[in-house]
Design a protein around this motif. Structure first.
Motif, PDB file in Angstrom:
ATOM      1  N   TYR A 162       0.831  -1.194   0.000  1.00 20.38           N
ATOM      2  CA  TYR A 162       0.000   0.000   0.000  1.00 20.38           C
ATOM      3  C   TYR A 162       0.872   1.252   0.000  1.00 20.38           C
ATOM      4  O   TYR A 162       0.609   2.221  -0.721  1.00 20.38           O
ATOM      5  N   ILE A 163       1.948   1.225   0.788  1.00 25.10           N
ATOM      6  CA  ILE A 163       2.880   2.349   0.793  1.00 25.10           C
ATOM      7  C   ILE A 163       3.510   2.500  -0.587  1.00 25.10           C
ATOM      8  O   ILE A 163       3.626   3.608  -1.125  1.00 25.10           O
ATOM      9  N   GLY A 164       3.915   1.381  -1.173  1.00 19.51           N
ATOM     10  CA  GLY A 164       4.495   1.426  -2.507  1.00 19.51           C
ATOM     11  C   GLY A 164       3.534   1.986  -3.534  1.00 19.51           C
ATOM     12  O   GLY A 164       3.921   2.755  -4.422  1.00 19.51           O
ATOM     13  N   ARG A 165       2.270   1.606  -3.424  1.00 20.06           N
ATOM     14  CA  ARG A 165       1.257   2.122  -4.344  1.00 20.06           C
ATOM     15  C   ARG A 165       1.126   3.635  -4.222  1.00 20.06           C
ATOM     16  O   ARG A 165       1.081   4.349  -5.233  1.00 20.06           O
ATOM     17  N   LEU A 166       1.066   4.152  -2.977  1.00 21.57           N
ATOM     18  CA  LEU A 166       0.923   5.594  -2.786  1.00 21.57           C
ATOM     19  C   LEU A 166       2.118   6.350  -3.366  1.00 21.57           C
ATOM     20  O   LEU A 166       1.955   7.398  -4.004  1.00 21.57           O
ATOM     21  N   LEU A 167       3.331   5.823  -3.156  1.00 21.25           N
ATOM     22  CA  LEU A 167       4.523   6.459  -3.712  1.00 21.25           C
ATOM     23  C   LEU A 167       4.480   6.470  -5.238  1.00 21.25           C
ATOM     24  O   LEU A 167       4.807   7.485  -5.873  1.00 21.25           O
ATOM     25  N   ALA A 168       4.066   5.339  -5.831  1.00 23.42           N
ATOM     26  CA  ALA A 168       4.013   5.250  -7.297  1.00 23.42           C
ATOM     27  C   ALA A 168       2.952   6.183  -7.861  1.00 23.42           C
ATOM     28  O   ALA A 168       3.183   6.875  -8.869  1.00 23.42           O
ATOM     29  N   GLU A 169       1.787   6.210  -7.239  1.00 24.76           N
ATOM     30  CA  GLU A 169       0.717   7.080  -7.730  1.00 24.76           C
ATOM     31  C   GLU A 169       1.118   8.551  -7.640  1.00 24.76           C
ATOM     32  O   GLU A 169       0.829   9.344  -8.548  1.00 24.76           O
ATOM     33  N   ALA A 170       1.792   8.927  -6.563  1.00 19.89           N
ATOM     34  CA  ALA A 170       2.248  10.311  -6.424  1.00 19.89           C
ATOM     35  C   ALA A 170       3.258  10.659  -7.510  1.00 19.89           C
ATOM     36  O   ALA A 170       3.218  11.761  -8.087  1.00 19.89           O
ATOM     37  N   ALA A 171       4.176   9.735  -7.814  1.00 16.00           N
ATOM     38  CA  ALA A 171       5.186   9.984  -8.848  1.00 16.00           C
ATOM     39  C   ALA A 171       4.544  10.116 -10.218  1.00 16.00           C
ATOM     40  O   ALA A 171       4.940  10.985 -11.022  1.00 16.00           O
ATOM     41  N   VAL A 172       3.549   9.273 -10.502  1.00 10.07           N
ATOM     42  CA  VAL A 172       2.873   9.334 -11.800  1.00 10.07           C
ATOM     43  C   VAL A 172       2.078  10.631 -11.926  1.00 10.07           C
ATOM     44  O   VAL A 172       2.034  11.256 -13.000  1.00 10.07           O
ATOM     45  N   ARG A 173       1.436  11.061 -10.836  1.00  9.01           N
ATOM     46  CA  ARG A 173       0.707  12.331 -10.882  1.00  9.01           C
ATOM     47  C   ARG A 173       1.648  13.494 -11.175  1.00  9.01           C
ATOM     48  O   ARG A 173       1.316  14.412 -11.922  1.00  9.01           O
ATOM     49  N   ASN A 190       8.886  -3.440  -3.842  1.00 13.73           N
ATOM     50  CA  ASN A 190       9.976  -3.465  -4.807  1.00 13.73           C
ATOM     51  C   ASN A 190       9.514  -3.654  -6.237  1.00 13.73           C
ATOM     52  O   ASN A 190      10.334  -3.676  -7.157  1.00 13.73           O
ATOM     53  N   SER A 191       8.211  -3.785  -6.438  1.00 15.19           N
ATOM     54  CA  SER A 191       7.655  -3.700  -7.783  1.00 15.19           C
ATOM     55  C   SER A 191       7.165  -2.300  -8.103  1.00 15.19           C
ATOM     56  O   SER A 191       7.060  -1.931  -9.271  1.00 15.19           O
ATOM     57  N   THR A 192       6.849  -1.527  -7.069  1.00 18.33           N
ATOM     58  CA  THR A 192       6.333  -0.180  -7.293  1.00 18.33           C
ATOM     59  C   THR A 192       7.395   0.901  -7.126  1.00 18.33           C
ATOM     60  O   THR A 192       7.311   1.959  -7.755  1.00 18.33           O
ATOM     61  N   SER A 193       8.409   0.645  -6.296  1.00 18.27           N
ATOM     62  CA  SER A 193       9.443   1.666  -6.102  1.00 18.27           C
ATOM     63  C   SER A 193      10.195   2.000  -7.395  1.00 18.27           C
ATOM     64  O   SER A 193      10.544   3.175  -7.603  1.00 18.27           O
ATOM     65  N   PRO A 194      10.457   1.032  -8.297  1.00 21.47           N
ATOM     66  CA  PRO A 194      11.094   1.421  -9.554  1.00 21.47           C
ATOM     67  C   PRO A 194      10.233   2.366 -10.401  1.00 21.47           C
ATOM     68  O   PRO A 194      10.772   3.124 -11.205  1.00 21.47           O
ATOM     69  N   ILE A 195       8.913   2.321 -10.216  1.00 21.92           N
ATOM     70  CA  ILE A 195       8.043   3.268 -10.915  1.00 21.92           C
ATOM     71  C   ILE A 195       8.374   4.686 -10.473  1.00 21.92           C
ATOM     72  O   ILE A 195       8.417   5.617 -11.285  1.00 21.92           O
ATOM     73  N   VAL A 196       8.615   4.856  -9.165  1.00 23.32           N
ATOM     74  CA  VAL A 196       8.961   6.169  -8.620  1.00 23.32           C
ATOM     75  C   VAL A 196      10.246   6.684  -9.254  1.00 23.32           C
ATOM     76  O   VAL A 196      10.321   7.830  -9.717  1.00 23.32           O
ATOM     77  N   ALA A 197      11.266   5.826  -9.303  1.00 21.68           N
ATOM     78  CA  ALA A 197      12.546   6.232  -9.880  1.00 21.68           C
ATOM     79  C   ALA A 197      12.419   6.516 -11.369  1.00 21.68           C
ATOM     80  O   ALA A 197      12.938   7.521 -11.870  1.00 21.68           O
ATOM     81  N   ALA A 198      11.721   5.645 -12.090  1.00 17.50           N
ATOM     82  CA  ALA A 198      11.574   5.829 -13.538  1.00 17.50           C
ATOM     83  C   ALA A 198      10.823   7.111 -13.855  1.00 17.50           C
ATOM     84  O   ALA A 198      11.181   7.838 -14.793  1.00 17.50           O
ATOM     85  N   ALA A 199       9.774   7.417 -13.077  1.00 13.76           N
ATOM     86  CA  ALA A 199       9.004   8.636 -13.317  1.00 13.76           C
ATOM     87  C   ALA A 199       9.859   9.868 -13.091  1.00 13.76           C
ATOM     88  O   ALA A 199       9.863  10.805 -13.907  1.00 13.76           O
TER      89      ALA A 199
END
Length: 380
Positions: free
Chosen positions: A44-55, A123-132
């Motif tokens: 859930y934490i990973g999801r929130l971080l990824a969604e924030a990065a995508v926004r 660790n599946s969502t944190s790379p989304i943060v970095a890539a974004a």
């Protein structure tokens, strides 16, 4: 994960490979929690971080493993440490990109792609943060096909690929780079530093070419996460059994149902280690299952007999909703069902079992596959 979509927001599970990640973050995080086999950090934490990065930065483009140029520069990013710690010590979004920048500077390279070292949990969502943040495409694959607790426990190790140089970054702004003689030493030194950093940190590691990724990676991991997440929600919306639906996608089966009767858990040397006892209900009334974990579930016993061990997947799901239950989320009284499923076949070679089989973790047993048979790597 506690968020449950209403039937009006569900859609049929897709079998198509991902081309970008945007609105898929919720489904991806849910599927990643399933493949995390109880570990990999709070999804859930990973999801929130990824969604924030995508926004903030826009959708992240996704590249299939087979489409990578042979000379691509691929850097992996992940959280290292005890998942129980991250529940209270949230990572800063900038840590993920900082770890990659630190490693790229040390190597003197310009990264072309970001990738997941493991497909489980955060660790599946944190790379989304970095890539974004970095504006780089993300590889639809990972180095395990599940989650494992130690740095060297990846398929690239079986291919002779080095984990180091690897970078660590903490929330205070500290960074460190290790260059070690082998991947086991990378685990030992990085784990020690992680403990000093507060038992969780962000790491960039396993710098690879596109050709090396094609040789050693599990393909389509992120697409599978999304499919699993969508399957679970769609099954609930259709009043189908979400646990059975997830097991079918994984090619596995439900091996036990019951209520959590006891959990022993401690953070030791940077890991969440423990045991959970499940009192049987329904078809398993009168029996007991025992889960043994080190960040991830590594062994399940049913009626005092080993039913499945690492490297195959052992997943705990909420008995009614099918939501994945992590090792730090196991609580007394929770009703769960245990699903076991096959790992990538490379883990069942003798070398794979030596790296991540039950004996490595101190369990005096042969590796037992998801279907209750002895691993072929034991017979080789």
């Amino acid at each position: 994960m506690s968020t449950v979509e209403s039937p009006s927001t569900t859609r049929s599970p897709s079998t198509r490979p991902l081309t970008e990640i945007g609105a898929d973050c919720a489904a991806l995080a849910r599927g990643a929690a399933i493949l995390g086999t109880g570990g990999g950090g709070d999804p859930y934490i990973g999801r929130l971080l990824a969604e924030a990065a995508v926004r903030e930065h826009g959708p992240v483009q996704v590249v299939q493993v087979e489409d990578l140029p042979a000379d691509a520069v691929v850097l992996n990013v992940a959280m290292i440490g005890a998942p129980t710690v991250m529940v209270e010590k949230l990572p800063a979004g900038a840590q993920f990109a900082q770890a990659i920048r630190s490693l790229a500077t040390h190597l003197g390279v310009t990264p072309t792609h970001v990738a997941c070292i493991e497909v489980g949990g955060v660790n599946s969502t944190s790379p989304i943060v970095a890539a974004a943040e970095l504006g780089l495409p993300l590889v639809d694959g990972d180095a395990m096909g599940r989650a494992f607790p130690e740095v060297q426990m990846v398929l690239p190790t079986l291919s002779g690929i080095s984990a180091t140089p690897m970078a660590l970054a903490d929330e205070k702004g500290n960074t460190a780079v290790f260059d070690t003689v082998d991947n086991r030493w990378a685990e030992r030194l990085a784990r020690t530093a992680t403990v000093e950093m507060g038992c969780s940190a962000i790491t960039a590691q396993y710098a690879m070419t596109g050709a090396q990724v094609q040789q050693s990676y599990v393909r389509g991991s992120l697409s599978l996460c999304v499919r699993l997440g969508e399957t679970l929600v769609a099954a609930r919306a259709a009043n189908d059994d979400p646990v059975a639906a997830v097991a079918a996608v994984l090619g596995g089966s439900v091996v036990f149902e019951g209520k959590v009767a006891d959990v022993e858990r401690a953070t030791v040397t940077g890991f969440a280690r423990g045991t959970a006892r499940i009192a049987g209900s329904g078809p398993d009334t009168g029996q007991e299952a025992v889960l043994r974990f080190q960040n991830e579930h590594l062994l399940v016993e049913v009626a005092e007999s080993v039913r499945t061990t690492t490297p195959d997947l052992i997943v705990t799901l909420d008995a009614e909703t099918g939501e994945p239950v992590t090792t730090e989320g196991l609580r007394f009284g929770a009703r769960v069902r245990i699903v076991t499923a096959p790992a990538d076949p490379r883990w069942h070679t003798p070398a794979g079992l030596e790296l991540a089989g039950p004996r490595y973790f101190g369990y005096d047993t042969q590796a037992v596959r998801h279907d209750g048979t002895v691993s072929e790597g034991e017979r080789a």
